[in-house]
Design an enzyme around this catalytic site. Structure first.
Site: not given
Lengths: 57, 763
Positions: B449, B633, B637
């Site tokens: 991410d 995080d 996600d």
């Protein structure tokens, strides 16, 4: 060999004392916070005598 | 909240989503007499000073009768009368003391009865093993006739009850497996232990020479060590959903046609109702914005921290946080149909669909158990056919079972995992799930991410240069007192300054306060640092960035910039070198994602990925036969983290993501990722080595046992020796670090040294 009749029970009883002590410690929660117990000795004692030390109210 | 999110670790997970009284009561357990005990997580507690600060703060809350910190579990147990339970008071008290707090996950609270039973079994087996071995040594050293029989009888008296108590963790699953028509590792264990006791009892009754009581209890003792360690390393799955529930508001303020407002449970909010959301609250239902110029933090959806100003007619989703409200919206979807409801079902689906961990030990057991039984049966038939007599054939077959009891095998994996977890902890990496370590070693694709994972928001240095003289020095002097990344960036931007503020306090989630020349300066979230009027006067786009205030008046505002996390370059380069083909999946816009990807040499990236899109990308990789590591995080996600074979999250991640991830890294440094992979690969190699050692042991011991040479003395030495060898081999994992000394350089060495042999082992 008569000494065995004393030594074997003695060995077993000592072992049992250890086992019972461990089970007691487990049951009374002494293994629940090993890190905390190590740190707590650094804390100033807070359980100072509340009434008996000074003059009675 | 946007500033809070921008300054990730300043944000207080418990604060925005503080549990209310009812949730607190739900999580409490009853002590009788109207008293309840509530466990609250205090993740930052780490020393004696923390213990006393937390206990004082919580103890001072009205009604609390007792507060006790558990440092090992990082929680505080609060005892109070049921009527006095006050969520706000206790969280405020902890907040003022400077500690983040939250409700403990169900799975983490309460004493664990399984672990307790394992401990009791371990203690009993240890006691029995010690005493029986003592008697056995006497027998091996030459006690005979009546003395030997007496010792056998005493051994029986100790071993039989001990096996009955300590064997239960193995007997029950073995029975279960047999009923289901399967063989697991518990079947040969149970069989060996029970047959050993039975055979020994027969020998004792008939005055025979060979009793295996010592073997049966030492076996249990060694195996229980392995079993206990294994249990401690097991995951506590399914907790992520619970955390998500806490993000979901339970009710909404609905505006009726006549203008009156009423609190309505979310389940009763229907489409087209008008809902009012105050600043700082989360949007309870999906809807269309009605009011003008309200800024909303959509990080729940995009993972991006900047608050967005929404125009009337735009859609807003449940879970988004209103930065400056009130926000008026028309409900479109509520409850299960809303964004949070969808996230919930996605997470649920992902958690159940996650590829089952095929644990090395389980695969080993699938081969080992039938093989051992076949060998024992063949031994029995062989001796019988050869005319060795029924008794001799039976005792030899049982001896084979005892000798092959998977003692070293039971220790092989768990002991390595425990050592590896300890090693990872030194690098500030927390292993939540022992199985994650095994999977991590076999990962061949990495999905990353962006915001919060690869990049951290920081202060724009160009803007700092334009600050008025003096203000930067003051800001730096205050910032020096905080370890927060944004504060450190400010401190680093200023030259050394002689200013020394007095009475500096850091308010978690808000900022830093200090007194200079009698004036109060604050550095942090503008809504906290500034007076109400000054905050209202602040231009809207400045409200997300940290501000410096003097007695409530604005002194300086800072601009935030996306900056790669420390070590991100190196970590990504290492991942590429390892052939893990890292992919960037971000909810952010193309320009920003492309820039980050270019800077980190990432060839593959996707922008504007939705939570569903991230899952789809991961499933596509898994469909091609890859094992995927996901690092992320944000709440957005979480489903992807749950869908990947194994996942990592930084400690500043949202609660849900941290719970969905198998591994959490506490350091800012991205080097944690290659380090974790290196340790995992080394651990896997050691586990395989241990299995190899166990097989070598069997290769030597089985022929001897089949030939009938497996006396109790031989069994005792062989089994203990193999277990010790396996444990010693596992401890090698801890060795290199002790030599290199400095933790920082060790972390870097780890990336190179252990990987090369580990890669070799994989080929």
């Amino acid at each position: 060999m008569t000494v065995l009749s004393i030594l074997i029970p003695a060995a077993l009883v000592l072992g049992l004392i250890g086992l019972v002590a461990f089970l007691w410690a487990l049951r009374s929660g002494q293994f629940e916070d090993l890190d905390g117990a190590a740190e707590r000795i650094l804390l100033p004692d807070e359980d100072k005598p509340k009434k008996s030390g000074g003059p009675r109210e | 909240m946007s500033c809070c999110a921008a300054s990730a670790s300043l944000s207080v997970p418990g604060q925005a989503q503080r549990p209310d009284r009812r949730e607190l009561l739900d999580a409490s357990h009853d002590l009788g007499d109207g008293l309840v005990a509530t466990r609250l997580a205090v993740p930052d507690a780490h020393c004696a000073a923390c213990i006393s600060a937390i206990e004082k703060a919580v103890g001072a809350v009205d009604g609390v009768t007792d507060a006790r910190v558990n440092l090992a579990g990082r929680f505080v147990t609060v005892k109070w009368p049921r009527d006095a339970v006050d969520a706000d008071a206790v969280f405020t008290a902890l907040d003022h003391a400077g500690y983040r707090a939250g409700l403990l996950d169900e799975a983490e609270s309460g004493p664990d009865p399984v672990l307790r039973r394992l401990f009791i079994a371990l203690a009993v087996a240890g006691f029995a093993a010690g005493n029986v071995m003592l008697l056995s040594v006497s027998i091996w050293s030459g006690a005979d006739d009546a003395t030997r029989d007496l010792f056998h009888w005493i051994s029986a008296a100790i071993a039989i009850p001990a096996v009955a108590v300590a064997g239960r963790p193995f007997f029950a699953p073995a029975l279960h497996a047999l009923k289901a028509g399967r063989l697991n590792m518990d079947v040969p264990i149970s069989l060996a232990v029970i047959l050993a006791v039975g055979l020994s009892l027969h020998e004792t009754l008939t005055g025979g020479a060979h009793a295996y009581f010592d073997a049966s209890v030492t076996l249990l003792f060694f195996l229980l060590i392995g079993r206990t360690l294994d249990y401690v390393m097991r995951s506590r799955a399914g907790a992520a959903l619970k955390t998500l529930d806490r993000t979901t508001p339970r009710g909404a303020v609905v505006v009726a046609a006549d203008g009156t407002t009423a609190w309505t449970p979310v389940s009763e909010v229907a489409a087209d109702m008008t809902v009012l959301v105050a600043s700082g609250d989360r949007v309870p239902v999906d809807g269309t914005v009605v009011s003008r110029g309200v800024r909303v933090d959509l990080s729940v959806v995009t993972g991006e921290s900047d608050a967005v100003e929404l125009a009337p007619g735009e859609t807003v989703v449940a879970g988004a946080m209103v930065v400056d409200g009130p926000l008026k919206l028309t409900a479109t979807r509520a409850g299960h149909a809303s964004f949070l409801g969808e996230m919930r079902s996605m997470l649920e689906a992902a958690e159940t669909a996650r590829p089952a961990l095929s644990r090395l030990a389980d695969r080993m057991a699938a081969v080992y158990a039938p093989a051992v039984h076949l060998i024992a049966a063949a031994t029995f038939l062989g001796w019988w056919a050869a005319g060795g007599g029924l008794h001799h054939a039976l005792t030899t077959a049982i001896a084979v079972l005892i000798i092959t009891c998977p003692c070293a095998l039971g220790l092989a994996a768990p002991i390595v995992q425990v050592v590896a977890a300890g090693r990872l902890l030194k690098h500030r990496i927390l292993l939540r799930d022992g199985g994650a370590l095994e999977t991590l070693a076999t990962v061949d694709r990495v999905v990353l991410d962006k915001t919060g994972t690869l990049t951290t928001p920081t202060v724009d240095p160009r803007a700092l240069e334009q600050l008025a003289d003096g203000t930067l020095s003051v800001a730096a002097a205050l910032a020096r007192h905080s370890r927060h990344p944004v504060a450190q960036a400010i401190a680093a931007a200023a030259p050394a300054t002689p200013i020394a503020p007095d009475r500096v306090t850091e308010h978690a989630g808000h900022g830093i306060e200090g007194v200079i020349d009698g004036r109060t300066w604050r550095l942090g979230r503008p809504d906290w640092a500034l007076s109400a009027e000054a905050f209202a006067a602040l231009s809207v786009d400045r409200r997300g960035a940290p501000a410096l205030s003097c007695d409530g008046a604005l002194a300086a505002a800072f601009d935030l910039l996306d900056r790669p996390r420390p070590g991100a370059d190196g970590a990504v380069a290492t991942l590429i070198r390892l052939g893990l083909a890292p992919t960037l999946l971000s909810g952010d816009g193309e320009a920003k994602v492309a820039e980050t990807a270019a800077r980190l040499n990432l060839e593959s990236w996707t922008a504007r990925a939705t939570p569903a899109g991230k899952i789809a990308a991961i499933h596509a990789l898994q469909g091609d036969g890859h094992r995927v590591l996901m690092i992320g995080d944000g709440l957005n996600d979480a489903p992807a983290l749950a869908a990947a074979d194994v996942s990592m999250a930084p400690s500043a991640a949202s609660d849900v993501s941290r719970t969905a991830a198998g591994i959490v890294f506490l350091s800012e440094d991205m080097g944690a990722i290659p380090t974790a992979i290196a340790v995992a690969r080394k651990a896997r190699r050691l586990i395989l080595e241990n299995f190899g050692l166990a097989i070598v042991y069997n290769a030597i011991a089985i022929p001897l046992a089949i030939a009938g040479y497996a006396t109790p003395l031989f069994a005792a030495i062989a089994m203990s020796a193999s277990s010790i060898v396996v444990v010693a081999n596992a401890l090698r994992l801890a060795l290199p670090e002790r030599r290199s000394g400095v933790a920082g350089s060790a972390a870097r060495d780890d990336i190179r040294t252990p990987l090369t042999p580990a890669l070799g082992a994989r080929v």
